[in-house]
Structures are given as C-alpha cells and as structure tokens.
Scaffold this active site. Structure first.
Site, PDB file in Angstrom:
ATOM      1  N   GLY A   1       9.415  27.892  -4.148  1.00 19.70           N
ATOM      2  CA  GLY A   1       8.991  28.724  -3.034  1.00 19.70           C
ATOM      3  C   GLY A   1       8.018  29.820  -3.423  1.00 19.70           C
TER       4      GLY A   1
ATOM      5  CG  ASP B   1      15.634  29.062  -5.881  1.00 17.73           C
ATOM      6  OD1 ASP B   1      14.494  29.212  -5.401  1.00 17.73           O
ATOM      7  OD2 ASP B   1      16.222  27.959  -5.903  1.00 17.73           O
ATOM      8  N   GLY B   2      14.499  31.840  -4.547  1.00 13.70           N
ATOM      9  CA  GLY B   2      14.332  32.535  -3.279  1.00 13.70           C
ATOM     10  C   GLY B   2      15.363  32.074  -2.268  1.00 13.70           C
TER      11      GLY B   2
ATOM     12  CG  ASP C   1      14.440  29.299   3.709  1.00 13.98           C
ATOM     13  OD1 ASP C   1      13.238  29.544   3.529  1.00 13.98           O
ATOM     14  OD2 ASP C   1      14.978  28.244   3.323  1.00 13.98           O
TER      15      ASP C   1
ATOM     16  N   GLY D   1      13.824  25.626   3.018  1.00 16.70           N
ATOM     17  CA  GLY D   1      12.651  25.634   3.891  1.00 16.70           C
ATOM     18  C   GLY D   1      11.506  24.831   3.310  1.00 16.70           C
TER      19      GLY D   1
ATOM     20  CD  GLU E   1      15.355  25.451  -3.773  1.00 12.79           C
ATOM     21  OE1 GLU E   1      14.234  25.991  -3.761  1.00 12.79           O
ATOM     22  OE2 GLU E   1      16.099  25.425  -2.778  1.00 12.79           O
TER      23      GLU E   1
ATOM     24  CE  LYS F   1      11.963  35.000   4.221  1.00 12.21           C
ATOM     25  NZ  LYS F   1      11.656  34.194   3.042  1.00 12.21           N
TER      26      LYS F   1
END
Length: 257
Positions: A53, A108-109, A111, A123, A130, A148
């Site tokens: 992401g 990690d990101g 959503d 997303g 992941e 978020k």
C-alpha cells in the site's frame, strides 16, 4: 464569453489546488506515521515483514535511509508483488517465508482501525499474503494517516471488507454472506482491464459492504472463512499490537492494546 470561460478555468484550477493541498496533507500524515514506526521498532539483525500500500512506501524509504546510515543488517519479506518491487528498488535484502519463517516485526498499512486495533485491510487486494506474513511476526505494527483511526469499523471506510475467493466460488460465496449477514457483497472489478481484479494468488476479491458493524468480529470472521471457496478475509483481529496515525502537520498518535 471570455469571462465565463475564465471563471470556469479559475474554478477548475482552484479545485485542483485544493485537491493537491488535501493530498499533500494526507501524504504528510502517512509519512509521519511510517517514519515514527520504523524509527521506534526497527533494530539491527531483524527479519522484517514489509506490507503493501501507499503508506508502506514511506516505511521502506525510511528503512533504506536507516540501513545506509547505520549499516543495519535487515532481511525484508514482502507481502505482495508491490512490496517485492519496493524492496528491490531500494536495494534491500530480500527474503521469503521459506527461508525466514519467523519474523521479528511486520509493518503494514490499514484501510481502517477500530478502538481495539481490529483492522480492515485489503483495499489493494493483498490481504491474504499480508495476513500470512503478519502471523509469522512477533509484532504487527500498523501505520496510517489519521483518517483511518476510528472507534467502530465502517465509520470512515465505506468500501467494505475485502474477501479473497477462489474464482469459481464467487457467486455462491456472495449469496451466502448476504444471507448470513445482510449488506451488499460486490465482485471487485478492475480499473484498467476488462473483468474482475485478480490477486497475486490468482483469485477474485469480494467486497462486503456491511449494513451495521458486527458485535463480535472474531465470530463473524470465522463464519465467513468457513464458507467453501473463501481463501481469506481482510479482517485482522487480535493481530496488531501498535498503530501509528499521522496528521497533516506531522504529529503522530500512537495507540496500543
């Protein structure tokens, strides 16, 4: 006639400027969160899971800076084709779970993240890899801009929970989820190709737009995963330990459970 065109042009340009300013503010938040997480959690001789992401781009950038400056020995395990490319573009040490099945940390990101750090991810369609990488790490660190950060899932992220499915099963899975939980389940369509999005694993993605948040996301997640044809969901429950949320002015809020 000229006046009308000029006003229209001025409005269009002004709108573009406002969008640019907004996007710059969002990117500033992403960058602040990513840099803070890398600075606080990355140490020498670690095996690190690299998420996917737009926010992770900044994490890899900061990681590369620190490796070069501090001469760190870091092995990076990707969660997607995108992450793999990022690692190689920054000349970082690329590893796999086959050779490094136990990781020190994954960054990690997300959503959206609720008050318990339950996350919606996927997303970008990478939720399965992941989740596999995150499950192999001692810590999962979430990085995101402050949009978020929610109390309840579905407050800000309206695109639904991504669910990776075997292609032949998408229709019965779609029907089953709607019967069980209501809401709307849509097959995710590609933007620059005809037909649906295809994941790195060769599967389809369903997006479940739930009408109301589940009282028990863990139970809900388990029920969905038991439907034949479901590969993985974008619900990350009891996985993230810490989350960093960056604001437009570069400030970072850290939340942990």
């Amino acid at each position: 006639m000229f006046t009308t065109v000029a006003r229209g042009l001025q409005f269009h340009v002004t709108g573009q400027i406002r969008r640019c300013v907004t996007m710059s503010a969002i990117e500033a938040g992403k960058k602040a969160a990513a840099f803070a997480a890398v600075d606080e959690h990355i140490k020498n001789n670690q095996k690190v899971g690299i998420g996917s992401g737009s926010t992770v781009v900044y994490a890899v950038q900061r990681l590369a800076e620190r490796i070069q400056k501090e001469n760190l020995n870091i092995i990076c395990v990707p969660t997607s084709f995108q992450a793999n490319q990022l690692i190689q573009e920054h000349n970082l040490n690329l590893g796999t779970l086959e050779t490094y099945p136990k990781l020190d940390v994954a960054i990690d990101g997300a959503d959206e993240t609720d008050k318990n750090l339950t996350c919606i991810k996927g997303g970008g369609g990478c939720q399965t890899q992941e989740k596999i990488v995150a499950s192999c790490a001692k810590e999962l660190i979430i990085i995101a801009d402050d949009r978020k950060d929610s109390q309840v899932l579905g407050t800000t992220y309206k695109k639904g929970i991504p669910i990776e499915v075997i292609p032949m099963s998408y229709k019965p899975v779609q029907i089953k989820i709607q019967e069980l939980f209501g809401g709307e389940v849509m097959l995710r369509m590609a933007q620059q190709k005809a037909g649906p999005v295809v994941t790195d694993n060769g599967n389809f993605v369903l997006d479940w737009k739930f009408s109301k948040a589940c009282d028990d996301w863990d139970k809900c997640n388990t029920t969905i995963k038991m439907i034949p044809g479901v590969v993985e969901t974008g619900l990350f429950i009891n996985m993230a330990k810490v989350a960093y949320f960056g604001t437009a002015d570069g400030k970072v809020t850290k939340r942990s459970v």
